[in-house]
Structure formats: structure tokens, C-alpha cells
Write a protein that holds these residues in place. Structure first.
Motif, mmCIF file in Angstrom:
data_model
loop_
_atom_site.group_PDB
_atom_site.id
_atom_site.type_symbol
_atom_site.label_atom_id
_atom_site.label_comp_id
_atom_site.label_asym_id
_atom_site.label_seq_id
_atom_site.Cartn_x
_atom_site.Cartn_y
_atom_site.Cartn_z
ATOM 1 N N ASN B 211 18.821 -22.985 67.288
ATOM 2 C CA ASN B 211 19.803 -22.773 66.224
ATOM 3 C C ASN B 211 20.970 -22.043 66.833
ATOM 4 O O ASN B 211 20.778 -20.985 67.435
ATOM 5 N N MET B 277 29.075 -29.123 61.356
ATOM 6 C CA MET B 277 27.635 -28.920 61.545
ATOM 7 C C MET B 277 27.135 -30.124 62.322
ATOM 8 O O MET B 277 27.528 -31.253 62.026
ATOM 9 N N PHE B 278 26.281 -29.885 63.285
ATOM 10 C CA PHE B 278 25.774 -31.030 64.040
ATOM 11 C C PHE B 278 24.363 -30.776 64.550
ATOM 12 O O PHE B 278 23.959 -29.634 64.766
ATOM 13 N N MET B 279 23.635 -31.862 64.686
ATOM 14 C CA MET B 279 22.240 -31.809 65.130
ATOM 15 C C MET B 279 22.140 -32.631 66.401
ATOM 16 O O MET B 279 22.600 -33.771 66.443
ATOM 17 N N LEU B 280 21.530 -32.040 67.413
ATOM 18 C CA LEU B 280 21.463 -32.673 68.734
ATOM 19 C C LEU B 280 20.022 -32.983 69.133
ATOM 20 O O LEU B 280 19.112 -32.207 68.848
ATOM 21 N N ARG B 287 15.489 -30.031 70.312
ATOM 22 C CA ARG B 287 16.527 -30.363 69.344
ATOM 23 C C ARG B 287 17.322 -29.106 68.999
ATOM 24 O O ARG B 287 16.821 -27.991 69.173
ATOM 25 N N ALA B 288 18.517 -29.332 68.512
ATOM 26 C CA ALA B 288 19.342 -28.179 68.156
ATOM 27 C C ALA B 288 20.113 -28.444 66.886
ATOM 28 O O ALA B 288 20.546 -29.572 66.635
ATOM 29 N N ALA B 289 20.263 -27.391 66.097
ATOM 30 C CA ALA B 289 21.109 -27.431 64.906
ATOM 31 C C ALA B 289 22.230 -26.433 65.138
ATOM 32 O O ALA B 289 21.961 -25.251 65.358
ATOM 33 N N GLN B 291 26.275 -24.952 64.170
ATOM 34 C CA GLN B 291 27.317 -24.846 63.146
ATOM 35 C C GLN B 291 28.494 -24.074 63.702
ATOM 36 O O GLN B 291 28.311 -23.116 64.455
#
Lengths: 385, 385
Positions: B211, B277-280, B287-289, B291
Motif C-alpha cells: 500500500n 488511484m492505481f493497482m499494480l 501486488r500494490a495499491a 494513491q
């Protein structure tokens, strides 16, 4: 008069509590003399005037439906601590479990049911509340059957696999004039209530961004959590905590969602998602990034307001939820037993006729978002809620 | 021999450092006797053997291009603390600024340029490095012009608005045999290096979830950050920190992204996004969230590993970055001045011919993701990188 008529009549030496599928027979003598008698509270619940006049039942009888891990390791022990309810009965499909529980908790044979004869529970005055702790796909059936049996219902989370199920469950409970509470522990936790209050009172101004994560490493392979037909998938299970982190932190309902499902263990998670990430938009402009997983130990919440922050870790654990705020405030209320507190408070609401903290409508709010999340995964797009 | 030939010849009493656009004249006597002479290090950089034999220049001369807030309030003060470089010149389009800076920092008139005569900097031996601190849309032009002038280049972040720009900038520096460093402070910060090391050494096993949030409330309305043509938008600016939180925490490059852009102040953010906001997804399954926002004060990073966690707050501030790990390890290295450390370390790499910590290729890695993020916003879909 009509409301009173719905709930009961004095009729000679007996009191009949009448609803569509419920006829309870209570000796008038007992009715007037004892506080522990089954159904007295039930009889008067839903009508504040009657409730205030009625003799209060100190402990409501709960029957657990489904004797898996959560019932065995958490609810049954919690029911040894509760002050407003006790373990009165069980409903199980496994005769061996029935015998073990009967011996361990001194449950009378008459209070033990299986899934076939469950509906006869309507005639059992020991049972005031049916607590449905089955796989999610079975919630609707058993909540509706419990409601039809005239029993109040506690239903474990996730409430059900679909909005349609949730609505049917709420409707059945309304029709049968019984209460429906979702087994949400968190809303009963003063640590969680502390951050809900910050949003409500706008202590730090508007909520701007929420990060919310809830997950644990689940190494089981054939549990309902890995089974689509039984209502599995991490989203309904741990995901509801991540979602509630955002909903309770903002005090709002999201209006749109973009979600991504994934797995790092496709050999196990081939029916349902192991991990779900989702981003929510709220009407005020607040936004949230949430993550949940059966493959990752995580449980944290960060709320950024206009003029400060609040963070919790853990934020939805069984115990030890705690946090801090940018002004130095510490959130750390000790709780002896979350499940006991939840059941006691829900029973108190039933006894007193007051509002439940997490009624069926609250479960439905979550499932409405869960359904939109799956739709977003399916379409690969942002979905309006 | 060819490499040596690229860099310089001894020729009578003079040393000629020859590259396409650079001819530097250095008195042989001075070359042998002084360590502060301009270009000596430049001359030998890129060749470890020569670099080890060459007299070391103790302080490289830096010319700042663009005298906005970052140059004025951060880089110029930092250049009073640096040990390996000093403020040798300025390039500005505003004559009044030139006079102020000239007086304040005792900059010789001959080291002051405007955007038109900037290319003449090629003939100025005082200037070893051109630090481009202009709006992002101007980075490509000035990096390429600086490279053609034979000067090493520092370029502020975001490196450029597009991958094509970044590639052209890297190519120009290669062609002209000068170094290109991106003005990334964080990679020089031992607090950030601490969590990079945890990923590399797998102290807590694999990285599972990150995060990462970086933002601040920007109340300016007409800065380049709000202007699309100038390369504005929060993603390239603060967003790069949120993105780096994920890239550096995993030690990997993301393979896909889903992004959402939004604004709560459309009257200001009508050309570029206020919030992203993006999710990788990463190749390892991590994984990453992330902002980022010009409307929200936030700067935190949480990394959940297989067997532990690490959290930082702030994680990309100008000072005070600090964190903790699940095993009790505290991350809290004091740094006197981040920008001074960054410039000193980059100069040391140039002087010694060693690898830069954040070369152009590192900037490109970020912009490749930034471009995919905008594509995801445009298409409303997950985008492969």
C-alpha cells in the motif's frame, strides 16, 4: 391495537403469541413469575410499549445451526460468557457432533435438531434465536426457515452470495415479525466505533482517502471458502472487513467500484478468487483502496481526513483492534470477547425492542457492493452501484 | 584505446576532452596541480582505469536551469551544503531572478544564461553539470541541449511526459557521452534503502502486498502542476513517489495496471487529474495499491510480506522518513539534507565513474508505468505494461 394483536393475546390461563408460523404456549403462571422463560421477550419484542411492560427475559436461548470451526471455537465458548443469551440448542447434519456437543454443553436432547427436522424448532420455547453459521450458500434457506419458525435470526457473514438472497431473507424476517442480525463483530467493537465516530463528528474534517486491508493465509483446500457453489471466495469472507473499513470509516455507501481478482495458487483457487483488490468512490468525494486475500496476512486501515489521519492495526481482528490519530489520541479499548459482546448486544436489542447494531439491511449494503465488485471483475470495468 | 580516445588526449601543454559538441581547454599545469579545476573529472569519467589515475575534482560546478520553488527553496540551499558540487551557474528566463541569484550566491556574470543563449554553456568550463528544474514538458529539450553542450545532466522528476521523450533524453546523453541522473531523492535516502534491502534479501520472504500513498493539498491554481501542456497532473509529480513505493518495495517492475483518475475540485483540475488511484501486478505475484493526490495530505507505505510487515510514514518526504518492521526493527536514519546527499552522491558517481543510483533508465521505468496508467484511465481497463 393491530400491532399488539400481531404479538399476542392473553387467553384464559395461556398466552398465545401468534404470527404466521408461530404459536407458542406459555403457562400464565410461568409467564408472570419467571424471567428466564423462553419467548416472553420474543412475545413483546417489536412493540416498545409492550416491551416496556413485559417481564424481561434475562437470557435468550440460542440454537447454533452448523457446528464448524466458528461455532466450535468461537461462538460456543463465547456463549459461556454471555449475559443475555446462552447456548440452548444445536442444529447439525452430523450425529457424532450432536453427541459431543450434547455432552460438553449439557444440551437437552429435545433441543438438538438436524437439517431435516429443523422446522420443528418452531414448537420449542427454549429457542428464541437461531444463529445460522452455515456456508453462505445455505444462509438464505435457513434464515427463511428460521423466520418461518418464528425465531429471531442471527446470520453469519457474508450474509448471502447475492443481493436477491439478502432481500429474500430480510423480507422473510419482516413477514414473520422476527429480527435479523448479521454476525458482524466489528460494529460492536468500541475500537471500530471510535473511528466511525470520527467520521460522523468530522473531527478532522471530511474523509479524503481510506486504505483498508484484511486477509490471512488460509492453507485449507476444500473448505467452503474455496468452493464457489457454497458461496466461497475471499471477497465475501475477509473482503467484507476490508469493505467495512471503507464504509464505516466514511459513514457512506460507495457509488462505484473498480476491482481486480487474482490468485497466486491457481491449483487451490480455481473456482473463486484468492485475492481481491478494489477501489471505491463515495458520494462525498472520499475514495478507498481495499485489498483482501486468503494468501496474505494483513489487517490494517488508514484514514486520511482533510486535517489529520487515523490508523488502525488490526482493524477487524477477533481481539486487539487498536489505533491512533494524528492529534495523539490512542484507540485501545480492551474487549473480553467480541462474539460475546456482539450476541449480548443483539439480544439486548431484541429484549428491549431497540434497533439492532447490524441488521439484515447492513449485511445487504455490503453484499450490494460485493455483487458490484464481481461485476467489475467480470467486465473489467468500473461499475456503478 | 577507443574508449580513451573518446574521452581525451594529452596534446602538448593542453588536454582536449573531445566529444561531439564539447571541446574543453585545460592548462596542463593546472591539470596536474589542482583538484578543483573544472572538467578534469568529466574528462576521465566513464573509464574506470583512467578515472582511477585521474586527478579528482573535488567539487563539480552545477548550473540550475529554471529558478522556481524547487531550485530556490531546496536545491540552492542544498548546494551550500554539498561537498562534491557547488552552485556554479544559473539558466533563467527572468532577468530579475538572475540579478537576485547573482547577488545572493555570488555567481559570476559569465555563468548566467537565458533559454536562448543556453547552448553557449558548452564553452564554459565552470559548468560540469546542468540540472534541469523546468516544467516536465521542457525536460526533453533542455536535457538534449545540455547533453549536446557536453554537460552531464541532472533532470528533475517526472523525467518527461512520455516514454518517447525519456528515450530521446537517454539516447542524447549516451550519444554525447554524458551522464544522466534523475532528481530522485528517495533512492539516496538510507531509510528508503532499508526497505529496498528487505525485499532484496527476502528478510520476511516474498513481498505480497504494498500500500503506497503520496499526496499533499496543493492550493495553487496556475502552476505547471495544474497545466496539461506543461506536463502537469498529480501522477507524474507525487504519483511517482506512490509508484516508487511499490517498485522499490518489491524490487520489481509492474506488468499491468488498473487506474482511476478523479477530482473533487474540477474548477482547478480541469486539464489534469487531481487524484490518481492505481493497482499494480508484479511478476512475482506481488501486488500494490497506490494513491496520489493534490487534494490529500498523505504519505505512507505498508508492505506485507509472506512472514511479516514493514511500514513507513512518511516514506517519501523531504525529511523524517522513518519506519518499523514486524520484528521490531526501527528505520530512522537522520539525514541532514536529502537534496545535498542526492547531488553529492550523483557527483561522486560522475567523478569516480561508478553507476548512478537513479540514472535516466530509472526515470524511464517510472514513466513507462505512468503512461500505462493514463492509458488505463483513458480506456477504463487493465493495461499490460
Amino acid at each position: 391495537m393491530s400491532r399488539i394483536a400481531d404479538f399476542g393475546y392473553c387467553f384464559g390461563k395461556r398466552v398465545f403469541s401468534i404470527s404466521k408460523n408461530l404459536v407458542m404456549h406459555i403457562e400464565r403462571r410461568d409467564f408472570l413469575s419467571t424471567l428466564t422463560m423462553a419467548s416472553a421477550a420474543t412475545l413483546f419484542s417489536g412493540n416498545p410499549l409492550l416491551a416496556s411492560l413485559a417481564p424481561k427475559k434475562e437470557k435468550l436461548g440460542i440454537a447454533l445451526v452448523g457446528l464448524g470451526y466458528y461455532s466450535t471455537d468461537l461462538l460456543a465458548p463465547a456463549l459461556q460468557l454471555t449475559e443475555k443469551c446462552y447456548l440452548a440448542g444445536i442444529v447439525t447434519g452430523t450425529p457424532e457432533k450432536a453427541q459431543t456437543w450434547k455432552a460438553k454443553y449439557k444440551i437437552p436432547e429435545k433441543n438438538i435438531y438436524n437439517y431435516q427436522n429443523f422446522d420443528k424448532i418452531a414448537d420449542n420455547p427454549d429457542i428464541d434465536i437461531v444463529y445460522v453459521v452455515l456456508p453462505p450458500s445455505m444462509h438464505r434457506e435457513f434464515v427463511v426457515r428460521a423466520a418461518k419458525a418464528g425465531k429471531h435470526v442471527f446470520c453469519e457473514k457474508p450474509m448471502a452470495p447475492s443481493v436477491a438472497d439478502c432481500e429474500a431473507m430480510i423480507s422473510a424476517c419482516k413477514t414473520n415479525k422476527v429480527k435479523l442480525a448479521i454476525g458482524y463483530r466489528c460494529q460492536h467493537d468500541p475500537n471500530i466505533q471510535a473511528y466511525m465516530k470520527v467520521a460522523k463528528e468530522k473531527k478532522f474534517g471530511k474523509v479524503m482517502m481510506v486504505n483498508s486491508a484484511a486477509g490471512y493465509l488460509d492453507n485449507r483446500t476444500t473448505h467452503w471458502k474455496q468452493n464457489k457453489k457454497l458461496g466461497g471466495g475471499v471477497m465475501g469472507d475477509m473482503g467484507v472487513y476490508a469493505l467495512q473499513g471503507a464504509r464505516l470509516a466514511t459513514g457512506e455507501e460507495p457509488v462505484s467500484v473498480t476491482a481486480l481478482a487474482s490468485t497466486t495458487r491457481p491449483q487451490i483457487y480455481n473456482q473463486v478468487e484468492e485475492t481481491m483488490m478494489f477501489m471505491l468512490d463515495f458520494p462525498s468525494g472520499a475514495r478507498a483502496a481495499c485489498q483482501t486475500s486468503f494468501g496474505i496476512n494483513m489487517n490494517h486501515l488508514q484514514i486520511n481526513y482533510e486535517k489529520g489521519w487515523l490508523k488502525m492495526e488490526p482493524h477487524s481482528g477477533y481481539s486487539g483492534n487498536k489505533g491512533s490519530m494524528s492529534d495523539g489520541t490512542i484507540i485501545n479499548y480492551p474487549i473480553q470477547n467480541q462474539q460475546a459482546k456482539q450476541m449480548d448486544e443483539d439480544c439486548l436489542a431484541i429484549i428491549s425492542g431497540s434497533e439492532l447494531i447490524a441488521p439484515g439491511e447492513e449485511g445487504l449494503r455490503d453484499i450490494r457492493v460485493v455483487e458490484a465488485i464481481y461485476k467489475s471483475v467480470e467486465t473489467g470495468k468500473n461499475v456503478k452501484i
